[in-house]
Design a protein around this motif. Structure first.
Motif, PDB file in Angstrom:
ATOM      1  N   LYS A  62       0.646  -1.631   0.163  1.00 13.40           N
ATOM      2  CA  LYS A  62      -0.079  -0.447   0.335  1.00 13.40           C
ATOM      3  C   LYS A  62       0.822   1.036  -0.170  1.00 13.40           C
ATOM      4  O   LYS A  62       0.600   1.914  -0.545  1.00 13.40           O
ATOM      5  CB  LYS A  62      -0.714   0.044   1.271  1.00 13.40           C
ATOM      6  CG  LYS A  62      -2.099  -1.129   1.666  1.00 13.40           C
ATOM      7  CD  LYS A  62      -2.904  -0.708   2.764  1.00 13.40           C
ATOM      8  CE  LYS A  62      -4.001  -1.913   2.885  1.00 13.40           C
ATOM      9  NZ  LYS A  62      -4.420  -2.346   3.490  1.00 13.40           N
ATOM     10  N   ALA A  63       2.216   1.065   1.015  1.00 13.40           N
ATOM     11  CA  ALA A  63       2.887   2.281   0.982  1.00 13.40           C
ATOM     12  C   ALA A  63       3.752   2.605  -0.307  1.00 13.40           C
ATOM     13  O   ALA A  63       3.723   3.764  -0.708  1.00 13.40           O
ATOM     14  CB  ALA A  63       3.475   2.190   1.355  1.00 13.40           C
ATOM     15  N   THR A 108       2.178   1.446  -3.058  1.00 12.77           N
ATOM     16  CA  THR A 108       1.388   1.677  -4.281  1.00 12.77           C
ATOM     17  C   THR A 108       1.380   3.190  -3.757  1.00 12.77           C
ATOM     18  O   THR A 108       1.064   4.578  -5.580  1.00 12.77           O
ATOM     19  CB  THR A 108       0.450   1.811  -4.582  1.00 12.77           C
ATOM     20  OG1 THR A 108       0.435   0.135  -4.818  1.00 12.77           O
ATOM     21  CG2 THR A 108      -0.455   1.948  -5.157  1.00 12.77           C
ATOM     22  N   CYS A 109       1.442   4.404  -2.331  1.00 12.89           N
ATOM     23  CA  CYS A 109       0.558   5.594  -2.596  1.00 12.89           C
ATOM     24  C   CYS A 109       2.315   6.508  -2.924  1.00 12.89           C
ATOM     25  O   CYS A 109       2.388   7.719  -2.320  1.00 12.89           O
ATOM     26  CB  CYS A 109       0.416   5.573  -0.946  1.00 12.89           C
ATOM     27  SG  CYS A 109      -1.066   4.575  -0.730  1.00 12.89           S
ATOM     28  N   ASN A 110       3.693   5.949  -3.152  1.00 10.96           N
ATOM     29  CA  ASN A 110       4.024   5.932  -3.334  1.00 10.96           C
ATOM     30  C   ASN A 110       5.265   7.575  -1.572  1.00 10.96           C
ATOM     31  O   ASN A 110       5.647   7.830  -1.927  1.00 10.96           O
ATOM     32  CB  ASN A 110       4.108   7.703  -4.303  1.00 10.96           C
ATOM     33  CG  ASN A 110       5.902   7.270  -4.858  1.00 10.96           C
ATOM     34  OD1 ASN A 110       6.860   7.202  -4.840  1.00 10.96           O
ATOM     35  ND2 ASN A 110       6.343   8.703  -5.503  1.00 10.96           N
ATOM     36  N   ASP A 111       4.695   6.384  -0.703  1.00 13.36           N
ATOM     37  CA  ASP A 111       5.037   6.979  -0.021  1.00 13.36           C
ATOM     38  C   ASP A 111       5.793   6.648   1.125  1.00 13.36           C
ATOM     39  O   ASP A 111       5.976   5.914   2.208  1.00 13.36           O
ATOM     40  CB  ASP A 111       3.516   7.113   1.681  1.00 13.36           C
ATOM     41  CG  ASP A 111       3.742   7.663   2.731  1.00 13.36           C
ATOM     42  OD1 ASP A 111       4.999   7.927   3.315  1.00 13.36           O
ATOM     43  OD2 ASP A 111       2.642   7.660   3.862  1.00 13.36           O
TER      44      ASP A 111
END
Length: 234
Positions: free
Chosen positions: A202-203, A205-208
């Motif tokens: 998820k991280a 994918t969110c580029n976090d």
């Protein structure tokens, strides 16, 4: 293996035809002694024929499995089967066409050859089943790590920055070079790793980047802990 058995079957048919053809084409009377009027001849012929049929049934029963592992382990059985056919042909014909040779001896020899082939098949089949069972257990016990490595590789492919790729690669390599064998005692730590991979996905994918760094740090600690526990369990 079905293809190999087909060749075995063709060899068997040719051998059986040759045995019958030579047995009955040669004149009944040889060296002044007749064959067909003696009961022992037909008893011996029936037993030799039975040994041929038993060889074919045994080969079909034990070497037709399509499993790659069992196919590899059963290949020697086909060689034994070919030898059994060839020897049975030679022995059977010799004792059938020469009336001075006791036909019942030829029948016993052919039955002994078939018995040896059957025993060899049973023994090899038992070994093949044991190896296949062990292989299945190993695949089951390594399933978690194999899936975790694939998941980390997929996450790495989603990374869009060099920083994130470098961090995810650390997790991928840590998993790749970890002990692949699992154990029920590792269920909790493996569940944490699994959850961490989901969060990492998820991280990424969110580029976090900040979250990725934090999750990667936790994952590396969990992988290290799992490896330590693996050593203790051995």
């Amino acid at each position: 293996m079905k293809k190999n058995f087909k060749y075995f079957g063709i060899t068997w048919i040719v051998g059986f035809i040759l045995f019958n053809a030579i047995t009955f084409i040669i004149p009944n009377e040889i060296f002044g002694v007749t064959r067909f009027d003696k009961g022992v001849f037909w008893i011996a012929y029936g037993l030799i024929t039975l040994s041929f049929i038993a060889q074919l049934i045994t080969a079909y029963k034990f070497v037709k499995d399509n499993s790659n592992d069992k196919t590899f382990l059963n290949i020697p059985l086909l060689r034994t089967g070919y030898i059994a056919i060839i020897v049975s042909i030679i022995v059977g014909i010799s004792f059938m066409i020469f009336p001075m040779l006791p036909a019942w001896i030829g029948a016993i020899v052919c039955l002994l050859i078939t018995g040896y082939f059957v025993i060899a098949c049973v023994k090899a089949s038992a070994v093949a089943n044991i190896v296949a069972d062990i292989d299945t257990k190993v695949k089951t016990k390594t399933a978690f790590m194999r899936m975790a490595i694939v998941e980390a590789e997929n996450i790495l492919a989603r990374a869009t920055t060099n920083e994130i790729k470098a961090e995810v690669k650390k997790v991928y390599e840590a998993l790749k070079y970890s002990d692949p064998m699992s154990n029920s005692a590792l269920d909790d730590i493996e569940q944490e790793i699994n959850n961490g991979l989901k969060e990492l996905k998820k991280a990424v994918t969110c580029n976090d980047s900040a979250t990725v760094l934090s999750i990667v740090a936790d994952l590396l600690l969990n992988v290290k802990e799992r490896n330590s526990k693996c050593k203790e369990l051995k």
